[in-house]
Design a protein around this motif. Structure first.
Motif, PDB file in Angstrom:
ATOM      1  N   THR A  65     -17.171   8.934 -29.644  1.00  0.00           N
ATOM      2  CA  THR A  65     -17.273   7.787 -28.745  1.00  0.00           C
ATOM      3  C   THR A  65     -16.355   7.963 -27.539  1.00  0.00           C
ATOM      4  N   ARG A  66     -15.175   8.528 -27.759  1.00  0.00           N
ATOM      5  CA  ARG A  66     -14.269   8.801 -26.641  1.00  0.00           C
ATOM      6  C   ARG A  66     -14.920   9.748 -25.636  1.00  0.00           C
ATOM      7  N   GLU A  67     -15.624  10.771 -26.137  1.00  0.00           N
ATOM      8  CA  GLU A  67     -16.347  11.685 -25.249  1.00  0.00           C
ATOM      9  C   GLU A  67     -17.418  10.949 -24.459  1.00  0.00           C
ATOM     10  N   ASP A  70     -15.733   8.939 -21.724  1.00  0.00           N
ATOM     11  CA  ASP A  70     -15.243   9.819 -20.658  1.00  0.00           C
ATOM     12  C   ASP A  70     -16.382  10.347 -19.789  1.00  0.00           C
ATOM     13  N   GLN A  82     -11.491   0.877 -28.335  1.00  0.00           N
ATOM     14  CA  GLN A  82     -12.315   1.025 -29.528  1.00  0.00           C
ATOM     15  C   GLN A  82     -11.688   0.248 -30.681  1.00  0.00           C
ATOM     16  N   GLU A 236      -6.324   2.347 -26.145  1.00  0.00           N
ATOM     17  CA  GLU A 236      -7.442   3.222 -26.460  1.00  0.00           C
ATOM     18  C   GLU A 236      -8.132   2.867 -27.769  1.00  0.00           C
ATOM     19  N   LYS A 237      -7.371   2.477 -28.770  1.00  0.00           N
ATOM     20  CA  LYS A 237      -7.992   2.224 -30.072  1.00  0.00           C
ATOM     21  C   LYS A 237      -7.153   1.264 -30.891  1.00  0.00           C
TER      22      LYS A 237
END
Length: 307
Positions: A65-67, A70, A82, A236-237
């Protein structure tokens, strides 16, 4: 502040083997460069007037999901957090987590809740309806997005619309489970029904109050998981405490709240929408060749028609 919240998970087994537990449907690409999740972010993030958004997903999908985030141009100006579920518990606990998180960001936050795996090609039309929903939600309504049916579809739930309230908004008269073919034909002919899209808009405090009234055990379990997890929160999370979150009932937001709460309205929308729920739905979103075949990627066809 309007905060888009994207619900991203589920194995999407009807689209196996492309969609599977290790690579669920939101990561699918349908003949383009962007995945369904990225397309959802691209149409929703321009609405994030406070520069914040969230994705509720399983912790196993954090890096993928981070990819995806980005690789999404619209995410450059929006801080996307997230909220990482340890286990899936359907949409009601996911929405509860998102509302608790959003309340900590802004007590007056309005949430635009969207599944990650829907396809809406006309982003401008979507955003126009979303802005209308935001105004209604800020005034205290729980807003459902209804899709005007184009066929007697038996794979969707329906909403029967009631009185006109404000602008295009209509009161919700009743929810109807997936009908049989004969009933779907009646709904289409009558004109008073829309498909229940699974997209919502409401103030964080409004949905939390509705959960307290109609699903207090669920809210208590979600709140316990949130309180145990928030100390570890970052931009971020936020990893949700496993045992506490696993105690949440596994139930949809429709069953837990929408079918019981007061102040629920439906905003009918005419834009093209698909939940990409089957291979037939996938094929309908692609351009067929002269023989009626729809393909993605390198394909060898020999004597194939309408495939």
């Amino acid at each position: 502040m309007l905060i888009p919240v994207v619900l991203s998970g589920g194995a999407g087994t009807r689209l196996w083997p492309v969609s599977r537990e290790a690579f669920p449907k939101p990561f699918m690409k349908l003949g383009g460069a962007s995945s369904l999740l990225q397309r959802t972010l691209e149409r929703a993030l321009p609405l994030a007037d406070g520069g914040r958004a969230a994705i509720v997903t399983n912790r196993e999908y954090f890096f993928k999901t981070r990819e995806e985030i980005d690789g999404c141009a619209g995410a450059r100006d929006v801080r996307v957090t997230q909220l990482l579920e340890p286990v899936g518990r359907n949409t009601a606990p996911a929405v509860a987590l998102a509302a608790l998180w959003a309340s900590a960001v802004d007590p007056d936050a309005v949430l635009l809740v969207l599944p990650a795996d829907h396809l809406i090609p006309d982003a401008d039309a979507f955003r126009e309806v979303a802005r209308q929903a935001t105004e209604l939600a800020a005034a205290g309504s729980i807003v459902l997005f209804g899709i005007r049916p184009s066929a007697p579809e038996t794979g969707f739930g329906y909403i029967e619309m009631g009185d006109v309230l404000s602008g295009e908004a209509r009161a919700v008269r009743r929810f109807v489970e997936k009908p049989d073919a004969a009933l779907a034909v009646q709904f289409l002919a009558g004109g008073g029904f829309v498909w229940n899209s699974g997209m919502f808009c409401f103030r964080a405090q409004t949905i939390l109050e509705a959960m307290q009234a109609h699903a207090p055990e669920l809210l208590a379990a979600a709140h316990a998981a949130w309180e145990a997890s928030r100390a570890d929160a970052s931009d971020e999370k936020l990893a949700i405490a496993e045992q506490l979150f696993a105690a949440c009932p596994e139930i949809s937001i429709d069953y837990a709240v929408m079918e019981k709460a007061d102040g629920v309205v439906v905003l009918p929308a005419a834009f093209h929408w698909s939940d990409i729920g089957s291979w037939k739905a996938v094929s309908e979103e692609l351009e067929p060749d002269a023989d009626g075949n729809t393909t993605v990627g390198e394909t060898l066809l020999q004597g194939a028609e309408n495939t």
